[in-house]
Design an enzyme around this catalytic site. Structure first.
Site, PDB file in Angstrom:
ATOM      1  N   TYR A  76       0.845  -1.205   0.000  1.00 52.66           N
ATOM      2  CA  TYR A  76       0.000   0.000   0.000  1.00 52.66           C
ATOM      3  C   TYR A  76       0.880   1.255   0.000  1.00 52.66           C
ATOM      4  O   TYR A  76       0.685   2.181  -0.787  1.00 52.66           O
ATOM      5  CB  TYR A  76      -0.891  -0.054   1.242  1.00 52.66           C
ATOM      6  CG  TYR A  76      -1.711   1.176   1.533  1.00 52.66           C
ATOM      7  CD1 TYR A  76      -2.848   1.449   0.801  1.00 52.66           C
ATOM      8  CD2 TYR A  76      -1.362   2.037   2.582  1.00 52.66           C
ATOM      9  CE1 TYR A  76      -3.631   2.564   1.094  1.00 52.66           C
ATOM     10  CE2 TYR A  76      -2.130   3.144   2.882  1.00 52.66           C
ATOM     11  CZ  TYR A  76      -3.267   3.413   2.137  1.00 52.66           C
ATOM     12  OH  TYR A  76      -4.022   4.521   2.429  1.00 52.66           O
ATOM     13  N   THR A 102      -1.942  11.527   7.544  1.00 53.62           N
ATOM     14  CA  THR A 102      -1.812  10.645   8.704  1.00 53.62           C
ATOM     15  C   THR A 102      -3.100   9.858   8.909  1.00 53.62           C
ATOM     16  O   THR A 102      -4.026   9.945   8.085  1.00 53.62           O
ATOM     17  CB  THR A 102      -1.489  11.488   9.952  1.00 53.62           C
ATOM     18  OG1 THR A 102      -1.087  10.614  10.992  1.00 53.62           O
ATOM     19  CG2 THR A 102      -2.701  12.311  10.413  1.00 53.62           C
ATOM     20  N   LEU A 154      -6.665   9.100   9.797  1.00 51.26           N
ATOM     21  CA  LEU A 154      -7.856   9.932   9.973  1.00 51.26           C
ATOM     22  C   LEU A 154      -8.873   9.199  10.843  1.00 51.26           C
ATOM     23  O   LEU A 154      -8.916   7.969  10.850  1.00 51.26           O
ATOM     24  CB  LEU A 154      -8.483  10.231   8.607  1.00 51.26           C
ATOM     25  CG  LEU A 154      -7.546  10.863   7.579  1.00 51.26           C
ATOM     26  CD1 LEU A 154      -8.270  11.071   6.252  1.00 51.26           C
ATOM     27  CD2 LEU A 154      -6.970  12.187   8.098  1.00 51.26           C
ATOM     28  N   HIS A 213     -10.137   1.228  10.746  1.00 56.51           N
ATOM     29  CA  HIS A 213      -8.880   1.781  11.239  1.00 56.51           C
ATOM     30  C   HIS A 213      -8.899   1.709  12.767  1.00 56.51           C
ATOM     31  O   HIS A 213      -9.945   1.471  13.370  1.00 56.51           O
ATOM     32  CB  HIS A 213      -8.726   3.240  10.800  1.00 56.51           C
ATOM     33  CG  HIS A 213      -8.490   3.398   9.323  1.00 56.51           C
ATOM     34  ND1 HIS A 213      -7.256   3.202   8.765  1.00 56.51           N
ATOM     35  CD2 HIS A 213      -9.313   3.723   8.311  1.00 56.51           C
ATOM     36  CE1 HIS A 213      -7.329   3.411   7.458  1.00 56.51           C
ATOM     37  NE2 HIS A 213      -8.576   3.727   7.156  1.00 56.51           N
ATOM     38  N   ARG A 269     -15.151  -1.659  19.917  1.00 53.25           N
ATOM     39  CA  ARG A 269     -14.869  -2.687  20.918  1.00 53.25           C
ATOM     40  C   ARG A 269     -15.205  -2.209  22.333  1.00 53.25           C
ATOM     41  O   ARG A 269     -15.830  -2.898  23.126  1.00 53.25           O
ATOM     42  CB  ARG A 269     -13.388  -3.069  20.834  1.00 53.25           C
ATOM     43  CG  ARG A 269     -13.170  -4.542  21.049  1.00 53.25           C
ATOM     44  CD  ARG A 269     -11.774  -4.970  20.720  1.00 53.25           C
ATOM     45  NE  ARG A 269     -11.465  -4.867  19.308  1.00 53.25           N
ATOM     46  CZ  ARG A 269     -10.221  -4.851  18.821  1.00 53.25           C
ATOM     47  NH1 ARG A 269      -9.186  -4.906  19.637  1.00 53.25           N
ATOM     48  NH2 ARG A 269     -10.008  -4.781  17.528  1.00 53.25           N
ATOM     49  N   TRP A 303      -4.765  -5.223  20.035  1.00 51.31           N
ATOM     50  CA  TRP A 303      -3.592  -5.715  19.301  1.00 51.31           C
ATOM     51  C   TRP A 303      -2.325  -4.940  19.664  1.00 51.31           C
ATOM     52  O   TRP A 303      -2.379  -3.713  19.862  1.00 51.31           O
ATOM     53  CB  TRP A 303      -3.818  -5.562  17.800  1.00 51.31           C
ATOM     54  CG  TRP A 303      -4.661  -6.658  17.207  1.00 51.31           C
ATOM     55  CD1 TRP A 303      -5.571  -7.443  17.876  1.00 51.31           C
ATOM     56  CD2 TRP A 303      -4.683  -7.077  15.833  1.00 51.31           C
ATOM     57  NE1 TRP A 303      -6.147  -8.317  16.997  1.00 51.31           N
ATOM     58  CE2 TRP A 303      -5.628  -8.130  15.739  1.00 51.31           C
ATOM     59  CE3 TRP A 303      -4.010  -6.674  14.689  1.00 51.31           C
ATOM     60  CZ2 TRP A 303      -5.909  -8.777  14.533  1.00 51.31           C
ATOM     61  CZ3 TRP A 303      -4.284  -7.319  13.486  1.00 51.31           C
ATOM     62  CH2 TRP A 303      -5.219  -8.356  13.417  1.00 51.31           C
TER      63      TRP A 303
END
Ligand SMILES: NC(=O)c1ccc[n+]([C@@H]2O[C@H](COP(=O)([O-])OP(=O)(O)OC[C@H]3O[C@@H](n4cnc5c(N)ncnc54)[C@H](OP(=O)(O)O)[C@@H]3O)[C@@H](O)[C@H]2O)c1
Length: 318
Positions: A139, A167, A169, A182, A190, A205
């Site tokens: 990417y 950066t 968003l 993202h 969550r 994570w």
């Protein structure tokens, strides 16, 4: 903003996250004609469809926001898709813009294009100093390559362009889908769900020590419009908040704003991408007079409120 009153503008990815914010601002700026397109209007991975679209709409300015790849899980799952789609769309849009005599093209690249070894704050002059982090290399390189493509089209054909390096968003309207979201959207979802269930633990994570630079989507849209108004050449310009925040701190803030009272556990066996990220915003300040207006906590409040009000299950959650 009077620049836009005389312009017919085509926004690719115009119904995406950043695209909707950009289109709202273009409407407010009174742009003469605004065409927001997505896959339904033209698959930009297909050259003929892209050229037909550009020929039909004949825009003065193209804001190219169509892109492929969101968040670390998505990049890890689809590196070939990210490479192909971002390069193919970029090349087709630039070539079709050239053929149709477009006056200016605004391109939005990503901070994922920066080399993994660069230390914050990332400066635009460091963009080519090494390879991106392997978690998003396909990417990142596809996005980075468009810098050289735009330089070449400017030199050979005189196509004016702006090349913004954005950066991470966040904000209302982001995709909250598990696996595609993202980091901010993923954590909001969550922690909100955990707070409602009364869960005792949420697992995130990585180590929590990786840092990122978060920019509210409406602030990014302002930078996109300013670039269209003021910039004619694709020298990279970072758009960011310029503030470094750890994922651990972000998780704690979101948890508190969601009303979650359980434990937060980090799982270091899961990937977290580059250790540090924060962009130097001096060039954006100087060339675009750009200054973010929405601070992280306020932006997170708005994002959480939006998610709670609009998520599909909102009506059934007790
Ligand atoms: N969000 C971020 O944190 C971030 C950070 C840095 C850079 N960027 C860049 O900023 C741009 C906008 O990001 P975003 O978050 O708004 O992305 P997004 O919500 O995922 O939207 C991407 C858009 O691209 C369109 N698209 C994808 N494949 C296409 C194809 N083959 N043909 C035509 N259209 C296609 C989609 O159209 P449909 O609506 O039809 O699906 C979608 O509207 C992207 O280029 C992204 O790489 C974003």
């Amino acid at each position: 903003m009077s620049y836009w009153r005389q312009k017919s503008v085509l926004v690719t990815g115009g119904r995406g996250f950043l695209g909707r914010a950009v289109c709202r601002l273009l409407e407010e700026a009174g742009c003469r004609r605004l065409v927001a397109v997505g896959r339904a209007e033209a698959d930009l991975c297909r050259q003929e469809e892209t050229e037909r679209l550009m020929h039909r709409e004949r825009p003065d300015v193209v804001v190219h926001l169509a892109g492929s790849g969101r968040g670390i899980a998505d990049h890890l799952a689809g590196p070939a898709r990210d490479a192909y789609a971002n390069l193919a769309m970029g090349l087709h849009v630039v070539e079709a813009a050239r053929i149709s005599g477009v006056e200016k093209l605004v391109y939005v690249a990503s901070a994922d294009a920066y080399p993994r070894r660069v230390q914050p704050p990332y400066r635009e002059t460091q963009l080519w100093e090494g390879l991106p982090d392997p978690s998003h290399a396909a990417y990142g390189i596809a996005k980075r390559a468009m810098h050289i493509v735009l330089e070449a089209y400017r030199r050979q054909y005189g196509l004016k362009s702006a090349y913004l390096v954005s950066t991470n968003l966040y904000g209302p309207g982001a995709d909250f889908t598990e696996g595609r979201a993202h980091v901010v959207a993923a954590l909001v979802r969550r922690f909100c769900e955990a707070a409602e269930r009364g869960a005792e633990e949420v697992v995130c994570w990585g180590t929590g020590s990786a840092t990122r630079d978060f920019l509210y989507v409406d602030d990014a849209a302002v930078a996109v419009l300013r670039a269209g108004e003021r910039i004619d050449a694709p020298a990279p310009i970072n758009i960011a908040s310029g503030t470094e925040v750890s994922i651990g701190r972000l998780a704690e803030t979101i948890a508190a704003l969601c009303g979650y009272q359980g434990r937060i556990r980090f799982d270091p066996s899961k990937p977290e991408g580059p250790k540090r990220r924060c962009l130097d915003v001096a060039r954006a300040r100087r060339l675009l007079d750009f200054q973010p207006t929405v601070g992280l906590e306020e932006g997170l409040r708005r994002t959480i409120a939006w998610w709670r009000a609009t998520r599909p299950s909102a009506a059934v959650v007790p």
